[in-house]
Design a protein around this motif. Structure first.
Motif, mmCIF file in Angstrom:
data_model
loop_
_atom_site.group_PDB
_atom_site.id
_atom_site.type_symbol
_atom_site.label_atom_id
_atom_site.label_comp_id
_atom_site.label_asym_id
_atom_site.label_seq_id
_atom_site.Cartn_x
_atom_site.Cartn_y
_atom_site.Cartn_z
ATOM 1 N N PHE A 46 5.683 6.488 7.569
ATOM 2 C CA PHE A 46 4.788 6.174 6.444
ATOM 3 C C PHE A 46 5.561 6.088 5.140
ATOM 4 O O PHE A 46 6.628 6.672 4.994
ATOM 5 C CB PHE A 46 3.630 7.177 6.352
ATOM 6 N N GLU A 47 4.987 5.309 4.230
ATOM 7 C CA GLU A 47 5.632 5.044 2.940
ATOM 8 C C GLU A 47 4.528 4.996 1.875
ATOM 9 O O GLU A 47 3.343 4.999 2.193
ATOM 10 C CB GLU A 47 6.322 3.668 2.969
ATOM 11 N N HIS A 48 4.968 4.864 0.633
ATOM 12 C CA HIS A 48 3.991 4.632 -0.435
ATOM 13 C C HIS A 48 3.245 3.339 -0.142
ATOM 14 O O HIS A 48 3.859 2.335 0.198
ATOM 15 C CB HIS A 48 4.705 4.492 -1.785
ATOM 16 N N THR A 49 1.940 3.377 -0.299
ATOM 17 C CA THR A 49 1.123 2.188 -0.050
ATOM 18 C C THR A 49 1.617 1.001 -0.861
ATOM 19 O O THR A 49 1.656 -0.134 -0.393
ATOM 20 C CB THR A 49 -0.341 2.497 -0.420
ATOM 21 N N GLU A 50 2.017 1.324 -2.078
ATOM 22 C CA GLU A 50 2.446 0.285 -2.999
ATOM 23 C C GLU A 50 3.613 -0.548 -2.455
ATOM 24 O O GLU A 50 3.702 -1.746 -2.700
ATOM 25 C CB GLU A 50 2.867 0.959 -4.312
ATOM 26 N N LEU A 51 4.505 0.101 -1.714
ATOM 27 C CA LEU A 51 5.653 -0.618 -1.165
ATOM 28 C C LEU A 51 5.175 -1.807 -0.332
ATOM 29 O O LEU A 51 5.719 -2.907 -0.430
ATOM 30 C CB LEU A 51 6.510 0.316 -0.310
ATOM 31 N N PHE A 52 4.165 -1.573 0.474
ATOM 32 C CA PHE A 52 3.678 -2.650 1.332
ATOM 33 C C PHE A 52 2.849 -3.655 0.549
ATOM 34 O O PHE A 52 2.907 -4.851 0.811
ATOM 35 C CB PHE A 52 2.873 -2.069 2.497
ATOM 36 N N GLN A 53 2.077 -3.175 -0.412
ATOM 37 C CA GLN A 53 1.286 -4.096 -1.233
ATOM 38 C C GLN A 53 2.197 -5.075 -1.948
ATOM 39 O O GLN A 53 1.992 -6.279 -1.924
ATOM 40 C CB GLN A 53 0.455 -3.321 -2.257
ATOM 41 N N ARG A 54 3.248 -4.528 -2.565
ATOM 42 C CA ARG A 54 4.199 -5.375 -3.281
ATOM 43 C C ARG A 54 4.998 -6.234 -2.320
ATOM 44 O O ARG A 54 5.216 -7.413 -2.541
ATOM 45 C CB ARG A 54 5.195 -4.490 -4.042
ATOM 46 N N GLY A 55 5.476 -5.604 -1.255
ATOM 47 C CA GLY A 55 6.397 -6.279 -0.351
ATOM 48 C C GLY A 55 5.725 -7.373 0.458
ATOM 49 O O GLY A 55 6.212 -8.498 0.536
ATOM 50 N N ILE A 56 4.618 -7.046 1.082
ATOM 51 C CA ILE A 56 3.988 -7.985 2.009
ATOM 52 C C ILE A 56 3.128 -8.993 1.268
ATOM 53 O O ILE A 56 3.010 -10.143 1.683
ATOM 54 C CB ILE A 56 3.149 -7.211 3.051
ATOM 55 N N GLY A 57 2.545 -8.549 0.163
ATOM 56 C CA GLY A 57 1.712 -9.464 -0.621
ATOM 57 C C GLY A 57 0.282 -8.985 -0.672
ATOM 58 O O GLY A 57 -0.327 -8.738 0.364
ATOM 59 N N GLU A 58 -0.252 -8.889 -1.889
ATOM 60 C CA GLU A 58 -1.590 -8.341 -2.106
ATOM 61 C C GLU A 58 -2.687 -9.092 -1.355
ATOM 62 O O GLU A 58 -3.673 -8.515 -0.948
ATOM 63 C CB GLU A 58 -1.928 -8.372 -3.604
ATOM 64 N N SER A 59 -2.494 -10.392 -1.197
ATOM 65 C CA SER A 59 -3.595 -11.189 -0.652
ATOM 66 C C SER A 59 -3.492 -11.392 0.860
ATOM 67 O O SER A 59 -4.341 -12.030 1.462
ATOM 68 C CB SER A 59 -3.643 -12.546 -1.344
ATOM 69 N N THR A 60 -2.443 -10.841 1.465
ATOM 70 C CA THR A 60 -2.291 -11.061 2.904
ATOM 71 C C THR A 60 -3.331 -10.271 3.698
ATOM 72 O O THR A 60 -3.879 -9.283 3.229
ATOM 73 C CB THR A 60 -0.893 -10.607 3.376
ATOM 74 N N ASP A 61 -3.570 -10.726 4.915
ATOM 75 C CA ASP A 61 -4.529 -10.030 5.777
ATOM 76 C C ASP A 61 -4.089 -8.600 6.036
ATOM 77 O O ASP A 61 -4.897 -7.680 6.081
ATOM 78 C CB ASP A 61 -4.670 -10.761 7.118
ATOM 79 N N ILE A 62 -2.793 -8.436 6.227
ATOM 80 C CA ILE A 62 -2.287 -7.096 6.522
ATOM 81 C C ILE A 62 -2.680 -6.122 5.423
ATOM 82 O O ILE A 62 -3.237 -5.059 5.678
ATOM 83 C CB ILE A 62 -0.743 -7.100 6.669
ATOM 84 N N VAL A 63 -2.420 -6.522 4.190
ATOM 85 C CA VAL A 63 -2.669 -5.604 3.076
ATOM 86 C C VAL A 63 -4.164 -5.475 2.778
ATOM 87 O O VAL A 63 -4.662 -4.390 2.511
ATOM 88 C CB VAL A 63 -1.906 -6.057 1.817
ATOM 89 N N THR A 64 -4.886 -6.579 2.870
ATOM 90 C CA THR A 64 -6.291 -6.503 2.469
ATOM 91 C C THR A 64 -7.173 -5.789 3.476
ATOM 92 O O THR A 64 -8.151 -5.164 3.105
ATOM 93 C CB THR A 64 -6.890 -7.904 2.216
ATOM 94 N N LYS A 65 -6.839 -5.858 4.757
ATOM 95 C CA LYS A 65 -7.795 -5.245 5.684
ATOM 96 C C LYS A 65 -7.202 -4.572 6.907
ATOM 97 O O LYS A 65 -7.928 -4.101 7.761
ATOM 98 C CB LYS A 65 -8.822 -6.289 6.119
ATOM 99 N N GLU A 66 -5.873 -4.520 7.027
ATOM 100 C CA GLU A 66 -5.346 -4.002 8.284
ATOM 101 C C GLU A 66 -4.509 -2.736 8.169
ATOM 102 O O GLU A 66 -4.014 -2.227 9.167
ATOM 103 C CB GLU A 66 -4.501 -5.092 8.966
ATOM 104 N N MET A 67 -4.338 -2.203 6.977
ATOM 105 C CA MET A 67 -3.419 -1.075 6.863
ATOM 106 C C MET A 67 -4.110 0.274 7.080
ATOM 107 O O MET A 67 -5.253 0.476 6.695
ATOM 108 C CB MET A 67 -2.741 -1.089 5.491
ATOM 109 N N TYR A 68 -3.373 1.172 7.698
ATOM 110 C CA TYR A 68 -3.833 2.558 7.818
ATOM 111 C C TYR A 68 -3.377 3.299 6.570
ATOM 112 O O TYR A 68 -2.238 3.760 6.481
ATOM 113 C CB TYR A 68 -3.230 3.211 9.066
ATOM 114 N N THR A 69 -4.262 3.374 5.613
ATOM 115 C CA THR A 69 -3.930 3.982 4.337
ATOM 116 C C THR A 69 -4.722 5.273 4.170
ATOM 117 O O THR A 69 -5.884 5.341 4.536
ATOM 118 C CB THR A 69 -4.264 2.997 3.197
ATOM 119 N N PHE A 70 -4.053 6.298 3.675
ATOM 120 C CA PHE A 70 -4.720 7.592 3.505
ATOM 121 C C PHE A 70 -4.080 8.323 2.336
ATOM 122 O O PHE A 70 -3.003 7.946 1.866
ATOM 123 C CB PHE A 70 -4.581 8.427 4.779
#
Length: 415
Positions: A46-70
């Motif tokens: 696990f990492e900071h959520t922000e790393l993936f938001q920035r890295g993968i892209g805010e509008s991608t499917d992964i970031v918008t609806k597929e991440m296990y965030t807690f």
RNA sequence: GUGGGUGUAGCUCAGUCGGUUAGAGCACCAGGUUGUGGCCCUGGGGGCCGUGGGUUCAAUUCCCAUCACCCACCCCA
């Protein structure tokens, strides 16, 4: 009534003997990575959520609806890694790997997490093996990455694979293509499906992904990225293609192939299996020349790929590819009687210390049952030790392949 | 999020047009050899027929709900 626990939706247990197949694949991956001079990086789950938001892209499917965030106890937002490239780049920057060597070649394998609807070859906890090559823009690197990926499949004996190639351009040429595409689709919106209308505003490139037949027919005429590449991207793509041809690696252009992650530039590729059904994409990769700088590092060209191990397993099983099983043992020790058990235990431990894989009966079963067990375990030899052997100071040693049985003084035991 | 399918033994699956003790193959255990595996033969253990409710004299079977799993859409590895 006691609740029956079971593995969560989209997760599963890998039991023997399937686990030997996983070990086999992982060993092959490590073998190939070594040959291509990639070294392993292990990074957190696990990492900071922000790393993936920035890295993968805010509008991608992964970031918008597929991440296990807690949230953790400190209130920080954390996310189970949905992919590995962003964490690798994070580590690359954090440890200044660019300063230690101009080119870094890294690989990793392990679980990733995406909250999707599970189906064949798509789990919520799925597994990837992947490689990243940072620090060069050389088209030869693109080709090496593709070949590295293919080599793993070659060594596993996988057949019916197809390599698809595309270029998704760069920030210089992408906007131009986007304009052309929007202009093309604008007056066709009423004919396109509702999803495509949504894609039109959010991510027009994705319209190419649409499975609706009428959309496909319309979009056949649409301007593709390949025709809008800037000079630099075109040059790069040409050299990648030339190199592939020169190295006799078959590929097919797929100018409708789009990457799901925003960081991709230039080369994009995908390897699909022709017999895998809907989830036919075994692996995918491409250049991400801007990701390092996007995440706060020096601008560093890079390329990588990620392959789905779960899907590879499906493909291997459907092609009935054989693999070495590690289940067979060397020696089964069969004691008869309580006194013999003591001697047998001693023998068991000493043989194991010498490196033989050995087993003994733990259920005080009859010799017949023990022989059956030895056979089941694939033991090459069985050492029988009972009252008679104890008295005479010998072992009965039976060769399970030939059925031959010899008695040997305990001190002279050879197996 | 949408659609379709399936839940019966550890596994793969029959079956019950609603009616006594619910079956097969594989796997497991035992015996056939009082200390010897594979093949064969004989026997055995193991199921609240996914869960809850309804209809009925009677439900594993019919109906409803629910849960789980699978497949597909979507998206991707």
């Amino acid at each position: 009534m006691q609740k029956k626990y079971q593995a969560l939706h989209g997760t599963r247990d890998i039991l023997p003997p399937e686990s030997s197949l996983w070990q086999y694949i992982e060993a092959k991956v490590r073998e190939v990575m070594r040959i291509y001079n990639y070294r392993e990086i292990r990074f957190p789950i696990f990492e900071h959520t922000e790393l993936f938001q920035r890295g993968i892209g805010e509008s991608t499917d992964i970031v918008t609806k597929e991440m296990y965030t807690f949230k953790d106890l400190g209130g920080r937002s954390l996310t189970l890694r949905p992919e590995g490239t962003a964490p690798v780049v994070r580590a690359y920057i954090q440890h200044s790997l660019a300063k230690k060597a101009p080119v870094n070649k890294l690989y990793y394998l392990g679980p990733m997490f995406r909250q999707e609807r599970p189906q064949k070859g798509r789990m919520r906890q799925f597994h990837q093996f992947a490689a990243e090559l940072l620090g060069t823009l050389d088209p030869a690197a693109d080709v090496e990455m593709i070949d590295l990926n293919l080599e793993v499949y070659r060594r596993l004996g996988l057949k019916n694979l197809k390599l698809y190639l595309n270029s998704v351009g760069c920030p210089k040429c992408r906007p131009q293509h986007r304009q052309k595409l929007l202009a093309f689709a604008k007056d066709k919106l009423p004919e396109l499906c509702s999803d495509c209308n949504l894609r039109y505003t959010r991510n027009p490139l994705r319209m190419f992904d649409c499975k609706v037949e009428t959309c496909q027919i319309i979009l056949k005429e649409a301007p593709v990225m390949l025709d809008s590449l800037c000079h630099e991207c075109r040059e790069h793509f040409e050299r990648v293609k030339q190199n592939l041809e020169y190295l006799e690696i078959d590929f097919e252009l797929d100018d409708h192939m789009v990457r799901g992650l925003d960081y991709y530039t230039k080369t994009a590729f995908e390897i699909r299996s022709e017999e895998l059904g809907a989830q036919d994409s075994l692996s995918g990769g491409g250049r991400y020349d801007l990701l390092v700088s996007d995440l706060g590092g020096e601008e560093t060209p890079a390329i990588g790929f990620a392959a789905g191990t779960d899907r590879l397993i499906v493909a291997i099983e459907s092609q009935k590819i054989s693999y070495p099983s590690d289940e067979k043992i060397d020696i089964f020790i069969a004691p008869v009687g309580e006194e013999a058990k003591k001697t047998a235990m001693k023998l068991l431990f000493s043989l194991r210390r010498k490196g033989h894989s050995c087993e003994i009966d733990y259920l005080d079963r009859s010799l017949k049952a023990q022989m059956r067990e030895a056979n089941r375990l694939g033991a090459k030899k069985v050492i029988i030790v009972g009252e008679r052997e104890l008295e005479e100071g010998v072992y009965e040693v039976k060769d399970m392949q030939t059925g031959e049985q010899v008695r040997m003084p305990q001190a002279e035991l050879k197996v």
